[in-house]
Design a protein around this motif. Structure first.
Motif, PDB file in Angstrom:
ATOM      1  N   SER A  24      23.394  50.321  26.347  1.00 61.25           N
ATOM      2  CA  SER A  24      24.278  50.371  27.508  1.00 61.25           C
ATOM      3  C   SER A  24      25.635  49.764  27.203  1.00 61.25           C
ATOM      4  O   SER A  24      25.730  48.581  26.884  1.00 61.25           O
ATOM      5  CB  SER A  24      23.628  49.605  28.677  1.00 61.25           C
ATOM      6  OG  SER A  24      24.578  49.419  29.716  1.00 61.25           O
ATOM      7  N   MET A  25      26.683  50.574  27.346  1.00 58.24           N
ATOM      8  CA  MET A  25      28.029  50.018  27.155  1.00 58.24           C
ATOM      9  C   MET A  25      28.391  49.077  28.298  1.00 58.24           C
ATOM     10  O   MET A  25      29.216  48.187  28.133  1.00 58.24           O
ATOM     11  CB  MET A  25      29.071  51.116  26.972  1.00 58.24           C
ATOM     12  CG  MET A  25      29.385  51.977  28.141  1.00 58.24           C
ATOM     13  SD  MET A  25      30.683  53.150  27.640  1.00 58.24           S
ATOM     14  CE  MET A  25      30.730  54.180  29.072  1.00 58.24           C
ATOM     15  N   VAL A  26      27.742  49.250  29.442  1.00 60.15           N
ATOM     16  CA  VAL A  26      27.981  48.364  30.578  1.00 60.15           C
ATOM     17  C   VAL A  26      27.460  46.964  30.245  1.00 60.15           C
ATOM     18  O   VAL A  26      28.164  45.969  30.416  1.00 60.15           O
ATOM     19  CB  VAL A  26      27.322  48.921  31.861  1.00 60.15           C
ATOM     20  CG1 VAL A  26      27.427  47.928  33.003  1.00 60.15           C
ATOM     21  CG2 VAL A  26      27.937  50.260  32.239  1.00 60.15           C
ATOM     22  N   GLU A  27      26.217  46.898  29.745  1.00 70.31           N
ATOM     23  CA  GLU A  27      25.641  45.599  29.365  1.00 70.31           C
ATOM     24  C   GLU A  27      26.413  44.982  28.207  1.00 70.31           C
ATOM     25  O   GLU A  27      26.660  43.773  28.201  1.00 70.31           O
ATOM     26  CB  GLU A  27      24.161  45.745  29.003  1.00 70.31           C
ATOM     27  CG  GLU A  27      23.263  46.011  30.196  1.00 70.31           C
ATOM     28  CD  GLU A  27      23.287  44.904  31.240  1.00 70.31           C
ATOM     29  OE1 GLU A  27      23.254  43.710  30.878  1.00 70.31           O
ATOM     30  OE2 GLU A  27      23.357  45.232  32.443  1.00 70.31           O
ATOM     31  N   ALA A  28      26.805  45.790  27.226  1.00 73.67           N
ATOM     32  CA  ALA A  28      27.571  45.279  26.087  1.00 73.67           C
ATOM     33  C   ALA A  28      28.911  44.706  26.555  1.00 73.67           C
ATOM     34  O   ALA A  28      29.348  43.648  26.085  1.00 73.67           O
ATOM     35  CB  ALA A  28      27.789  46.382  25.053  1.00 73.67           C
ATOM     36  N   VAL A  59      32.360  40.013  27.968  1.00 73.24           N
ATOM     37  CA  VAL A  59      33.149  39.289  28.975  1.00 73.24           C
ATOM     38  C   VAL A  59      32.599  37.870  29.142  1.00 73.24           C
ATOM     39  O   VAL A  59      33.365  36.904  29.209  1.00 73.24           O
ATOM     40  CB  VAL A  59      33.157  40.058  30.320  1.00 73.24           C
ATOM     41  CG1 VAL A  59      33.706  39.203  31.446  1.00 73.24           C
ATOM     42  CG2 VAL A  59      33.960  41.351  30.185  1.00 73.24           C
ATOM     43  N   GLU A  60      31.283  37.754  29.161  1.00 70.13           N
ATOM     44  CA  GLU A  60      30.649  36.436  29.289  1.00 70.13           C
ATOM     45  C   GLU A  60      30.988  35.549  28.091  1.00 70.13           C
ATOM     46  O   GLU A  60      31.342  34.374  28.246  1.00 70.13           O
ATOM     47  CB  GLU A  60      29.132  36.604  29.412  1.00 70.13           C
ATOM     48  CG  GLU A  60      28.386  35.307  29.654  1.00 70.13           C
ATOM     49  CD  GLU A  60      26.899  35.529  29.835  1.00 70.13           C
ATOM     50  OE1 GLU A  60      26.314  34.836  30.689  1.00 70.13           O
ATOM     51  OE2 GLU A  60      26.318  36.396  29.133  1.00 70.13           O
ATOM     52  N   SER A  80      25.815  44.087  36.650  1.00 73.89           N
ATOM     53  CA  SER A  80      25.704  43.524  35.310  1.00 73.89           C
ATOM     54  C   SER A  80      26.537  42.251  35.160  1.00 73.89           C
ATOM     55  O   SER A  80      26.067  41.258  34.607  1.00 73.89           O
ATOM     56  CB  SER A  80      26.140  44.578  34.280  1.00 73.89           C
ATOM     57  OG  SER A  80      25.924  44.100  32.988  1.00 73.89           O
ATOM     58  N   LEU A  81      27.753  42.283  35.664  1.00 75.97           N
ATOM     59  CA  LEU A  81      28.619  41.099  35.582  1.00 75.97           C
ATOM     60  C   LEU A  81      28.163  40.016  36.557  1.00 75.97           C
ATOM     61  O   LEU A  81      28.184  38.833  36.233  1.00 75.97           O
ATOM     62  CB  LEU A  81      30.075  41.490  35.835  1.00 75.97           C
ATOM     63  CG  LEU A  81      30.700  42.338  34.718  1.00 75.97           C
ATOM     64  CD1 LEU A  81      31.920  43.082  35.220  1.00 75.97           C
ATOM     65  CD2 LEU A  81      31.042  41.484  33.510  1.00 75.97           C
TER      66      LEU A  81
END
Length: 152
Positions: free
Chosen positions: A105-109, A114-115, A139-140
């Motif tokens: 997942s590019m969303v999770e990556a 960001v984290e 996710s964020l």
């Protein structure tokens, strides 16, 4: 070469995003010769129904075609799948269950990155479908990061 994984790109949403992802992978690979590059299978399927239209309740469900495309990549030898479409990540869990190989997942990556950067607030520029689906917000949010969405 035996342990090297084969990348499957589930593309066509849109085709230029698929081309751009492939180009970036090739450019970022530290290869001195052709044989140093990754093995990549691209299935460019622009016939996948519109993800945003479906999320907004105005279109055909793209999930069956997404699953069919992911299975095609698996049958061609992909060890894992990446998908250059943010909005399609709304369906990532169902695709993953149906296909039996990892879908990165590019969303999770993105959320992990960001984290790691230590950011507490980020702005999101995305399609209406991506925003309404809450893909990045979830996710964020799990990481305690606030998502700012600009007005139209």
């Amino acid at each position: 070469m035996g342990t090297e994984k084969v990348v499957g790109i589930l593309g066509g949403m849109g085709p230029l995003a698929t081309v751009e992802l492939f180009k970036r992978i090739v450019l970022k690979t530290p290869a001195k010769r052709d044989q140093d590059h990754l093995r990549i299978i691209i299935y460019n399927n622009p016939k996948i129904p519109d993800r945003t239209a479906y999320i907004l309740g105005k279109g055909e469900n793209p999930l069956p075609e997404l699953i069919k495309s992911a299975r095609k990549l698996k049958s061609c030898g992909a060890d894992f799948i990446i998908m250059p479409c943010n909005t399609a990540h709304y369906f990532v869990e169902e695709i993953q269950k149906a296909v039996g190989i990892p879908l990165v997942s590019m969303v999770e990556a993105t959320a992990e990155h960001v984290e790691k950067l230590g950011l507490k607030r980020v702005g999101l520029l995305a399609t209406t479908g991506t925003i309404v689906a809450g893909i990045y917000q979830r996710s964020l949010g799990r990481r305690g990061i606030e998502v700012i969405i600009p007005s139209e």
